[in-house]
Design an enzyme around this catalytic site. Structure first.
Site, mmCIF file in Angstrom:
data_model
loop_
_atom_site.group_PDB
_atom_site.id
_atom_site.type_symbol
_atom_site.label_atom_id
_atom_site.label_comp_id
_atom_site.label_asym_id
_atom_site.label_seq_id
_atom_site.Cartn_x
_atom_site.Cartn_y
_atom_site.Cartn_z
ATOM 1 N N HIS A 105 0.846 -1.198 0.000
ATOM 2 C CA HIS A 105 0.000 0.000 0.000
ATOM 3 C C HIS A 105 0.883 1.250 0.000
ATOM 4 O O HIS A 105 0.656 2.193 -0.765
ATOM 5 C CB HIS A 105 -0.894 0.035 1.247
ATOM 6 C CG HIS A 105 -2.154 -0.747 1.147
ATOM 7 N ND1 HIS A 105 -2.179 -2.119 1.079
ATOM 8 C CD2 HIS A 105 -3.453 -0.337 1.142
ATOM 9 C CE1 HIS A 105 -3.437 -2.520 1.032
ATOM 10 N NE2 HIS A 105 -4.225 -1.469 1.058
ATOM 11 N N HIS A 146 1.356 -3.754 9.446
ATOM 12 C CA HIS A 146 2.752 -3.637 9.017
ATOM 13 C C HIS A 146 3.620 -3.149 10.161
ATOM 14 O O HIS A 146 3.180 -2.336 10.974
ATOM 15 C CB HIS A 146 2.905 -2.643 7.856
ATOM 16 C CG HIS A 146 2.503 -3.191 6.538
ATOM 17 N ND1 HIS A 146 3.212 -4.176 5.887
ATOM 18 C CD2 HIS A 146 1.468 -2.903 5.726
ATOM 19 C CE1 HIS A 146 2.624 -4.463 4.742
ATOM 20 N NE2 HIS A 146 1.552 -3.708 4.626
#
Length: 180
Positions: A105, A146
């Protein structure tokens, strides 16, 4: 040792959680899901005569992200997600099936922000994409999907892929001109 430090950062971010912030971060992160926004950017830029070259650069960048980040690096590093490592169960999004490093992303967001920042004269668009990239990157930490180094690597990959895509396109254009 490093993983513990990164988990402490993620846990500190969790202290910011509120219902409105949760909804905002899920929404911001979902903007990058399936790369729909980046595909939309490509089509919009290709459709606008004065932005067509930038759209072509975005196609190169999109392909490089798929190859380098999603296929190559994520599979070579094969880092588990932080919620798996920490047994974190208060996720706001579904568990993900791919690896954590680097953040795709973030890479896509910074790739497109780099291209637009370097090539586009529309200051509002530049500010919009830069802020969107930063928000997407932060959302990945906020959502506990993440590690900070995944996001940092996504930023670096994104900027480098953006610059490389511009160079590849310009090199191709220069060879085309010389061939005439």
């Amino acid at each position: 040792m490093m993983v513990n430090f990164e988990l402490r950062i993620l846990n500190a971010i969790q202290t910011m959680r509120t219902t409105p912030m949760d909804k905002f971060m899920v929404t911001i992160s979902s903007v990058g899901n399936l790369s729909i926004i980046w595909i939309a950017f490509i089509f919009i830029f290709l459709a606008a005569k004065e932005l067509k070259d930038q759209g072509k650069i975005m196609i190169i960048a999109f392909a490089l992200n798929i190859l380098l980040v999603n296929i190559l690096v994520k599979n070579l590093v094969a880092r588990p997600r932080p919620y798996e490592v920490a047994n974190f169960t208060n996720l706001l999004v579904h568990k993900l099936s791919d690896n954590s490093f680097p953040s795709g992303h973030t890479s896509y967001a910074f790739t497109f922000a780099t291209i637009i920042t370097r090539l586009n004269k529309n200051k509002a668009l530049v500010v919009f994409t830069d802020i969107l990239a930063i928000l997407i990157a932060f959302s990945r930490l906020y959502l506990y999907v993440h590690f900070p180094t995944d996001v940092l690597a996504g930023v670096v990959f994104g900027i480098l892929i953006g610059i490389l895509s511009i160079k590849i396109y310009n090199s191709y254009q220069n060879r085309k001109i010389k061939a005439k």
